[in-house]
Design an enzyme around this catalytic site. Structure first.
Site, PDB file in Angstrom:
ATOM      1  N   CYS A 222      55.030 -43.742  53.153  1.00 32.67           N
ATOM      2  CA  CYS A 222      55.635 -44.695  52.478  1.00 32.67           C
ATOM      3  C   CYS A 222      57.017 -43.959  53.043  1.00 32.67           C
ATOM      4  CB  CYS A 222      55.015 -44.434  50.791  1.00 32.67           C
ATOM      5  SG  CYS A 222      53.906 -44.979  50.229  1.00 32.67           S
ATOM      6  N   CYS A 415      67.039 -41.173  64.795  1.00 29.48           N
ATOM      7  CA  CYS A 415      66.742 -42.198  63.744  1.00 29.48           C
ATOM      8  C   CYS A 415      66.458 -40.743  62.060  1.00 29.48           C
ATOM      9  CB  CYS A 415      64.958 -42.635  63.940  1.00 29.48           C
ATOM     10  SG  CYS A 415      63.975 -40.601  64.278  1.00 29.48           S
TER      11      CYS A 415
END
Length: 462
Positions: A222, A415
């Site tokens: 998640c 990232c």
């Protein structure tokens, strides 16, 4: 005689009325508080008095007090499940609050189990709570699960799912399992009805449906992929519903006979899928029965209690590590502080460099480093070596002109956490963007999380 009665009948009646009346024993199976609290479901034929007694005598273990576990716990407690076991080794974080509805701002930093216990006690003080402030593992799974009638898997990793399923098969417990990511979810009841390994009448287990784990790089959490709160809420509510159905359909209302799940007719096994933005939102997929040769529930099962408790069943190794990724050499990586210093020095020298952010566009739009370009990881991972392509894709051409342009300037790949960036660096080099080693391409270790923690505290956290 007076109208057919003995003359002294009045005296007999008066004497009887003067004697103290013996109160009838209280034979009501529920307390007045319970009748009032559960009245709206007691009058339903699907529950009734016997169903409520089964709920009162039931013991349910919820493994994971997060997005799935919170709504499941709330509705199981509200329905009057007698004992709830709560398993979670984490603490409440602010990022949990948009979906983990039992926790509040005041509970940030508190153990999730403690936060959930407080909520349940305020909702229904009649429910007994057993706390396990640990992560489930091979060392404790069997001992933890054994006292309970039904188990809910509300975890989010493949390793825990295999472990919990194997444990439920060994102990003969039904397992209500759900998962959710982004806008989609799925729900299955495994090992229902529970039967010993090798009995084809038993329900399939998790290994029957997923005999091999997904590749570690394909597993998205998640935190990486995102989750819409109501989606995981729907799946947790469905877990509570299926648990209540299983309990109220089972055996006798007597606690000693509760474990008899053999009595009710059980529907064929199915997987329910939910997609918030599809029409219809729900679909049911028929599942096959127990798989012949399943390592957990077949006659040839190799998963044993001894293997779990001894540690020879290494679920982490079986599923593979998803984080952290460590595939680059130290020379191909820089820390956030080193990159900040290099960024300053390159600017002062009049030279330039390239920053490639490989997060998906929706995350790049939230926040990014000044001057960076966005090349989503979904595109990077789909690229193949240009020498094997008959027609080079427009994306490949654009990357070739963007990365390393200007006479060999260094390329820093970033990232969110420093995992996808490593894979991207490896891919860029495979595609020849480094000019055979003439252009330095590397990643920022720890990603933008490390940048926020070590360099710029004002950089948004999400």
């Amino acid at each position: 005689m007076d109208g057919g009665f003995p003359s002294d009948w009045r005296n007999d009646v008066l004497a009887a009325l003067s004697q103290p009346v013996e109160e009838a024993p209280n034979t009501w199976p529920l307390t007045q508080q319970e009748y009032k609290r559960y009245g709206r479901q007691l009058i339903m034929p699907e529950i009734g008095l016997q169903g409520q007694l089964k709920l009162k005598n039931a013991k349910v273990l919820v493994i994971g007090v997060g997005g799935l576990g919170c709504p499941a716990i709330a509705y199981l407690a509200g329905a009057g499940v007698g004992t709830l076991g709560l398993v979670d080794g984490d603490v409440v974080e602010e990022s949990n609050l948009h979906r983990q509805i039992l926790h509040t701002v005041g509970g940030i930093g508190e153990a999730k189990v403690d936060s959930a216990r407080r909520f349940v006690k305020e909702l229904n003080p009649l429910v007994k709570i057993e706390e396990y402030k640990v992560r489930i593992s091979g060392d404790n799974a069997l001992q933890m699960i054994a006292p309970y009638d039904v188990v809910l898997d509300c975890t989010d990793t493949p390793a825990s799912r295999y472990l919990i399923s194997d444990s439920c098969v060994l102990l003969g417990k039904p397992l209500v399992s759900a998962s959710a990511l982004r806008t989609e979810g799925q729900l299955t009841i495994f090992n229902y009805p529970p039967r010993p390994a090798g009995d084809p009448a038993g329900g399939p287990c998790y290994r029957c449906i997923f005999p091999s784990p997904p590749p570690p790089e394909a597993v998205t959490s998640c935190g990486d992929g995102g989750i819409l709160g109501p989606v995981v809420g729907v799946m947790g509510l469905l877990q509570a519903l299926e648990t209540i159905k299983a309990i109220t359909a089972a055996g006798s209302a007597d606690a000693t006979a509760f474990s008899s799940f053999a009595e009710p007719a059980v529907n064929p096994p199915t997987m329910l899928t939910f997609s918030a933005y599809s029409s219809p939102q729900f679909r049911s997929i028929r599942l096959r029965p127990r798989k012949k040769g399943c390592a957990s529930c077949s006659a040839e099962a190799t998963v044993t209690a001894e293997a779990l408790t001894s540690g020879s069943m290494d679920y982490i190794q079986f599923c593979g590590l998803t984080h952290p990724v460590n595939i680059l050499t130290p020379k191909e990586r820089v820390s956030a502080l080193q990159y900040a210093e290099a960024r300053k020095n390159i600017s002062l020298s009049g030279k330039s460099h390239q920053v490639v952010d490989v997060r998906e566009k929706v995350q790049f739009d939230l926040c990014h480093l000044y001057g960076s370009i966005n090349v989503p990881f979904s595109i990077v991972s789909s690229l193949r070596n240009a020498t094997t392509e008959v027609v080079q894709t427009p994306v490949l051409q654009q990357l070739k002109t963007s990365i390393g342009k200007g006479g060999g300037e260094p390329v820093f790949v970033v990232c969110r956490l420093g995992n996808d960036s490593q894979v991207a660096v490896r891919k860029f080099k495979e595609l020849g963007f480094d000019g055979g080693g003439k252009i330095w391409i590397g990643d920022v270790r720890g990603g933008l999380k490390a940048w926020r923690e070590d360099v710029d505290p004002s950089f948004p956290e999400y």
